[in-house]
Enzyme design. Structure first.
Site, short mmCIF file in Angstrom:
data_model
loop_
_atom_site.label_atom_id
_atom_site.label_comp_id
_atom_site.label_asym_id
_atom_site.label_seq_id
_atom_site.Cartn_x
_atom_site.Cartn_y
_atom_site.Cartn_z
N GLY A 95 24.26 -15.04 50.28
CA GLY A 95 25.56 -14.57 50.74
C GLY A 95 25.74 -14.58 52.23
N GLU A 103 28.88 -17.73 43.87
CA GLU A 103 27.56 -18.32 43.65
C GLU A 103 26.84 -17.67 42.47
OE1 GLU A 103 26.60 -19.64 48.28
OE2 GLU A 103 25.93 -17.69 47.54
N LYS A 121 12.74 -19.35 54.85
CA LYS A 121 13.42 -18.44 53.92
C LYS A 121 12.43 -17.65 53.05
CE LYS A 121 17.31 -20.22 55.33
NZ LYS A 121 18.13 -19.48 56.33
#
Length: 203
Positions: A95, A103, A121
């Site tokens: 987000g 999504e 990530k």
């Protein structure tokens, strides 16, 4: 930075190779998906695609990828999207681009949800911020109930919701996800549970 961009491209191209001709495909949003779209277009497949954001839809159409409204599609074969954080046990934060509501709907509708990420990530534990979409009606009261929440200075979501971030400790992601989801006025939050994720492709 160049290495991370290369990782994004590699992950996106690997995901594009998983898509079969004739598939119904959910297209995510973000910097890694930006590499997915041309990789998909180059394959020249006959696809029916649903986009999670206006920018993804516009880019896909420019590349010749057929995009259709999601209203008439009940099932997707695969959805491919990036993530802001990924833990070893498969929890995601999504987000960063404010598209997490769409999504999540697309991911839940897909038989297979493939997450594509670069190595930056990967995290040991989820940390704030956790993106939120809030109803405009009563937003101040919703934020007071949530605590430690701030509105982003960005346009509303494509569906008219306000984009905000929860800044408190994440702790147990399942407990926080339940609390956020149970708070009236929260349209959706950016915590995605492991049982939603089919696989993570790391570039």
């Amino acid at each position: 930075m160049a290495d991370l961009e290369h990782e994004k491209r590699v992950a996106a191209e690997a995901a594009a190779a998983l898509v079969e001709d004739g598939a119904a495909v959910g297209l995510g949003t973000g910097s890694t998906v930006a590499y997915l779209l041309p990789a998909l277009a180059e394959r020249g497949l006959d696809l029916r695609c649903v986009a999670t954001s206006p920018q993804t839809e516009a880019t896909a159409r420019e590349l010749g990828i057929a995009v259709q409204p999601f209203e008439g599609v009940a099932h997707l074969d695969v959805a491919i999207d990036g993530a802001d954080q990924v833990t070893p046990d498969g929890w995601l934060v999504k987000g960063g681009g404010g598209a997490h509501t769409r999504e999540k709907i697309v991911a839940c509708a897909a038989e297979r949800f493939v997450v594509i990420v670069s190595s930056d990530k990967l995290v040991d534990a989820l940390r704030p911020p956790v993106p939120l979409e809030l109803l405009r009606f009563g937003a101040a009261a919703t934020m007071r109930a949530l605590g430690e929440t701030t509105l982003r200075d960005v346009p509303p979501s494509p569906d008219g919701g306000l984009i905000a971030d929860y800044l408190g400790d994440v702790g147990d992601p399942a407990e926080l996800a339940s609390r956020l989801a149970a708070t009236p006025g929260v349209v959706e939050h950016g915590l995605f549970p492991p049982d939603l994720v089919s696989e993570v492709i790391l570039g």
